[in-house]
Design a protein around this motif. Structure first.
Motif, PDB file in Angstrom:
ATOM      1  N   LEU A 103     -15.034 -32.337 -16.733  1.00 14.89           N
ATOM      2  CA  LEU A 103     -14.085 -32.628 -15.654  1.00 14.89           C
ATOM      3  C   LEU A 103     -14.687 -33.557 -14.607  1.00 14.89           C
ATOM      4  CD1 LEU A 103     -11.598 -32.306 -13.903  1.00 14.89           C
ATOM      5  CD2 LEU A 103     -12.407 -30.034 -13.243  1.00 14.89           C
ATOM      6  N   THR A 104     -15.854 -33.201 -14.064  1.00 12.60           N
ATOM      7  CA  THR A 104     -16.419 -33.974 -12.955  1.00 12.60           C
ATOM      8  C   THR A 104     -16.836 -35.375 -13.378  1.00 12.60           C
ATOM      9  OG1 THR A 104     -18.579 -32.944 -13.385  1.00 12.60           O
ATOM     10  CG2 THR A 104     -17.198 -31.939 -11.696  1.00 12.60           C
ATOM     11  N   LYS A 105     -17.403 -35.512 -14.560  1.00  9.96           N
ATOM     12  CA  LYS A 105     -17.861 -36.833 -15.001  1.00  9.96           C
ATOM     13  C   LYS A 105     -16.696 -37.720 -15.439  1.00  9.96           C
ATOM     14  CE  LYS A 105     -22.439 -35.201 -16.325  1.00  9.96           C
ATOM     15  NZ  LYS A 105     -23.414 -34.989 -17.439  1.00  9.96           N
ATOM     16  N   THR A 106     -15.665 -37.125 -16.008  1.00  4.17           N
ATOM     17  CA  THR A 106     -14.482 -37.903 -16.385  1.00  4.17           C
ATOM     18  C   THR A 106     -13.705 -38.343 -15.151  1.00  4.17           C
ATOM     19  OG1 THR A 106     -14.293 -36.657 -18.452  1.00  4.17           O
ATOM     20  CG2 THR A 106     -12.354 -37.876 -17.751  1.00  4.17           C
ATOM     21  N   SER A 107     -13.767 -37.547 -14.092  1.00  2.00           N
ATOM     22  CA  SER A 107     -12.977 -37.835 -12.891  1.00  2.00           C
ATOM     23  C   SER A 107     -13.443 -39.085 -12.153  1.00  2.00           C
ATOM     24  CB  SER A 107     -13.022 -36.635 -11.938  1.00  2.00           C
ATOM     25  OG  SER A 107     -14.339 -36.438 -11.442  1.00  2.00           O
ATOM     26  N   THR A 108     -14.608 -39.640 -12.507  1.00  7.64           N
ATOM     27  CA  THR A 108     -15.095 -40.856 -11.848  1.00  7.64           C
ATOM     28  C   THR A 108     -15.245 -42.024 -12.830  1.00  7.64           C
ATOM     29  OG1 THR A 108     -17.401 -40.127 -12.150  1.00  7.64           O
ATOM     30  CG2 THR A 108     -16.322 -39.535 -10.083  1.00  7.64           C
ATOM     31  N   VAL A 109     -14.566 -41.950 -13.954  1.00  5.17           N
ATOM     32  CA  VAL A 109     -14.701 -42.979 -14.987  1.00  5.17           C
ATOM     33  C   VAL A 109     -14.324 -44.360 -14.459  1.00  5.17           C
ATOM     34  CG1 VAL A 109     -13.595 -43.859 -17.080  1.00  5.17           C
ATOM     35  CG2 VAL A 109     -14.536 -41.567 -17.055  1.00  5.17           C
ATOM     36  N   LEU A 188      -8.898 -37.031 -16.445  1.00  2.00           N
ATOM     37  CA  LEU A 188      -8.096 -38.253 -16.552  1.00  2.00           C
ATOM     38  C   LEU A 188      -7.086 -38.358 -15.415  1.00  2.00           C
ATOM     39  CD1 LEU A 188      -7.368 -38.408 -20.402  1.00  2.00           C
ATOM     40  CD2 LEU A 188      -8.988 -39.779 -19.099  1.00  2.00           C
ATOM     41  N   ILE A 189      -6.481 -37.232 -15.059  1.00  2.00           N
ATOM     42  CA  ILE A 189      -5.521 -37.233 -13.952  1.00  2.00           C
ATOM     43  C   ILE A 189      -6.212 -37.590 -12.641  1.00  2.00           C
ATOM     44  CG2 ILE A 189      -3.988 -35.783 -12.562  1.00  2.00           C
ATOM     45  CD1 ILE A 189      -3.361 -34.196 -15.120  1.00  2.00           C
ATOM     46  N   ILE A 190      -7.370 -36.985 -12.406  1.00  2.00           N
ATOM     47  CA  ILE A 190      -8.082 -37.217 -11.141  1.00  2.00           C
ATOM     48  C   ILE A 190      -8.616 -38.634 -11.054  1.00  2.00           C
ATOM     49  CG2 ILE A 190     -10.075 -36.527  -9.756  1.00  2.00           C
ATOM     50  CD1 ILE A 190      -9.706 -33.696 -10.895  1.00  2.00           C
ATOM     51  N   THR A 191      -9.195 -39.148 -12.155  1.00  2.00           N
ATOM     52  CA  THR A 191      -9.755 -40.505 -12.097  1.00  2.00           C
ATOM     53  C   THR A 191      -8.665 -41.545 -11.882  1.00  2.00           C
ATOM     54  OG1 THR A 191     -11.331 -41.994 -13.161  1.00  2.00           O
ATOM     55  CG2 THR A 191      -9.640 -41.064 -14.581  1.00  2.00           C
ATOM     56  N   ALA A 192      -7.462 -41.283 -12.403  1.00  2.00           N
ATOM     57  CA  ALA A 192      -6.350 -42.203 -12.170  1.00  2.00           C
ATOM     58  C   ALA A 192      -5.923 -42.177 -10.707  1.00  2.00           C
ATOM     59  CB  ALA A 192      -5.174 -41.840 -13.074  1.00  2.00           C
ATOM     60  N   MET A 193      -5.948 -40.996 -10.105  1.00  2.00           N
ATOM     61  CA  MET A 193      -5.532 -40.869  -8.704  1.00  2.00           C
ATOM     62  C   MET A 193      -6.575 -41.452  -7.746  1.00  2.00           C
ATOM     63  SD  MET A 193      -3.909 -37.024  -8.839  1.00  2.00           S
ATOM     64  CE  MET A 193      -3.451 -37.036  -7.107  1.00  2.00           C
ATOM     65  N   THR A 194      -7.856 -41.406  -8.146  1.00  2.00           N
ATOM     66  CA  THR A 194      -8.904 -41.915  -7.254  1.00  2.00           C
ATOM     67  C   THR A 194      -8.883 -43.436  -7.117  1.00  2.00           C
ATOM     68  OG1 THR A 194     -10.469 -41.875  -9.110  1.00  2.00           O
ATOM     69  CG2 THR A 194     -10.507 -39.999  -7.590  1.00  2.00           C
ATOM     70  N   THR A 195      -8.164 -44.134  -7.983  1.00  2.00           N
ATOM     71  CA  THR A 195      -8.062 -45.588  -7.826  1.00  2.00           C
ATOM     72  C   THR A 195      -7.321 -45.950  -6.539  1.00  2.00           C
ATOM     73  OG1 THR A 195      -6.014 -45.643  -9.143  1.00  2.00           O
ATOM     74  CG2 THR A 195      -8.097 -45.968 -10.311  1.00  2.00           C
ATOM     75  N   LYS A 196      -6.472 -45.026  -6.056  1.00  2.00           N
ATOM     76  CA  LYS A 196      -5.751 -45.260  -4.803  1.00  2.00           C
ATOM     77  C   LYS A 196      -6.227 -44.350  -3.687  1.00  2.00           C
ATOM     78  CE  LYS A 196      -1.414 -47.060  -6.690  1.00  2.00           C
ATOM     79  NZ  LYS A 196       0.068 -46.901  -6.749  1.00  2.00           N
ATOM     80  N   TYR A 197      -6.657 -43.139  -4.059  1.00  2.00           N
ATOM     81  CA  TYR A 197      -7.060 -42.150  -3.051  1.00  2.00           C
ATOM     82  C   TYR A 197      -8.525 -41.794  -3.279  1.00  2.00           C
ATOM     83  CZ  TYR A 197      -1.979 -41.839  -3.105  1.00  2.00           C
ATOM     84  OH  TYR A 197      -0.645 -42.143  -3.096  1.00  2.00           O
ATOM     85  N   ARG A 198      -9.401 -42.534  -2.626  1.00  2.00           N
ATOM     86  CA  ARG A 198     -10.839 -42.369  -2.824  1.00  2.00           C
ATOM     87  C   ARG A 198     -11.347 -41.004  -2.360  1.00  2.00           C
ATOM     88  NH1 ARG A 198     -14.013 -46.894  -3.519  1.00  2.00           N
ATOM     89  NH2 ARG A 198     -12.856 -48.492  -4.672  1.00  2.00           N
ATOM     90  N   ASP A 199     -10.636 -40.376  -1.425  1.00  2.00           N
ATOM     91  CA  ASP A 199     -11.087 -39.097  -0.887  1.00  2.00           C
ATOM     92  C   ASP A 199     -11.182 -38.023  -1.962  1.00  2.00           C
ATOM     93  OD1 ASP A 199     -11.177 -40.270   1.552  1.00  2.00           O
ATOM     94  OD2 ASP A 199      -9.340 -39.381   2.315  1.00  2.00           O
ATOM     95  N   THR A 287      -6.685 -52.608  -7.835  1.00  2.00           N
ATOM     96  CA  THR A 287      -6.530 -51.663  -6.731  1.00  2.00           C
ATOM     97  C   THR A 287      -7.817 -50.934  -6.362  1.00  2.00           C
ATOM     98  OG1 THR A 287      -5.887 -49.915  -8.300  1.00  2.00           O
ATOM     99  CG2 THR A 287      -4.126 -51.228  -7.324  1.00  2.00           C
ATOM    100  N   ILE A 288      -8.800 -50.888  -7.279  1.00  2.00           N
ATOM    101  CA  ILE A 288     -10.010 -50.121  -7.012  1.00  2.00           C
ATOM    102  C   ILE A 288     -11.006 -50.899  -6.152  1.00  2.00           C
ATOM    103  CG2 ILE A 288     -11.390 -50.847  -8.992  1.00  2.00           C
ATOM    104  CD1 ILE A 288     -12.145 -47.872  -9.303  1.00  2.00           C
TER     105      ILE A 288
END
Length: 288
Positions: A103-109, A188-199, A287-288
């Protein structure tokens, strides 16, 4: 231009606009060599500048198990369902570490590989899949440690505790796959969201730690108050952990229905993750 060149079949066609559900699983198979290269890179790069190297695979779960046993087993006196404390906590930690790492490593792909994604084409799902596969190495080492501890307590049992392997151990490959897919889907869900919401990047590690306390890692499901059990049971990792302990230790509130429910939730999360990831990867560089 002759007719032969116009009718030529290409091995790979890259299109700017594709369907939201066009995942291109065929491309994933064609790039399987790249998958294994990424797996090797992740393993080598993470440990090549460490003094102890792969020994950290053993050190982390051993120290975590000792701390959990002292704090939750001795000081707090939380039940371990009649199992040896060290064995109870190590089984939960072994399974949880694999899920949380995926989870954690995929979330920053997207954030970690923006330079690669922006320069060369390859199926973007290769990167998170390589993380899931490379984490299997660490899981395998920690699982071996768990088996060694089981052998120790089998030959040197502690009075008042016991365990035994059940036929639920046959579900082990299914449990590993479910942990991998659940970690992959959420990541995958989190890494997609972090492209707009870095927090979200800063909240992931904290959130995973909180989620651990909502899973039966430091306590058995049987010890949870009845009014909270319904919430714990809808956490898909709870049923997986309980089935894991039931198979190897003979303790745990395991039913095929609860595991099937976890599998269904996992597949829904994975499907949503792939769709959101597939949609985001088309324009995330802008966007990133």
């Amino acid at each position: 231009m002759d007719n032969n060149s116009q009718s030529q079949d290409w091995d790979l066609v890259i299109k700017g606009h594709t369907s939201l559900f066009d995942v291109k699983f065929k491309d994933l198979w064609h790039y399987r060599d790249l998958l294994f290269l990424f797996v090797k890179r992740d393993f080598v790069s993470f440990y090549k500048q460490t003094v102890l190297g792969p020994l950290w695979f053993f050190i982390q779960p051993i120290f975590t198990t000792i701390v959990f046993s002292f704090v939750f087993g001795n000081l707090a006196g939380i039940s371990t369902d009649g199992l040896p404390k060290y064995l109870f906590y190590l089984t939960g930690i072994t399974a949880w570490n694999y899920f949380s790492d995926c989870l954690t490593k995929t979330s920053t792909v997207f954030k970690d590989n923006v330079n690669i994604f922006g320069k060369v084409y390859f199926p973007r799902l290769i990167m998170p899949l390589s993380i899931v596969v490379s984490n299997l190495v660490r899981f395998g080492v920690q699982f071996f440690l768990m088996i060694c501890m089981m052998a120790y307590f089998y030959f040197f049992p502690i009075e008042g505790t016991s365990f035994h392997v059940t036929n639920g151990v046959l579900l082990f490959p299914v449990l590993v796959i479910l942990m991998a897919l659940l970690g992959l889907g959420l990541g995958l869900i989190i890494t997609a969201m972090t492209t707009k919401y870095r927090d979200l990047t800063f909240l992931v590690t904290f959130g995973v730690q909180l989620l651990m306390y909502g899973t039966t890692i430091i306590y058995p499901l049987s010890a949870a108050p009845e009014k909270y059990k319904v919430f714990l049971e809808y956490n898909p990792m709870t049923s997986i952990i309980e089935a894991f302990r039931y198979g190897f230790l003979g303790r745990g509130e395991f039913t095929l229905w609860s595991l099937s429910r976890s599998a269904l939730i996992t597949l829904i999360i994975l499907f949503a993750g792939i769709v959101i990831f597939n949609r985001t990867e088309k324009n995330f560089v802008d966007t990133i």
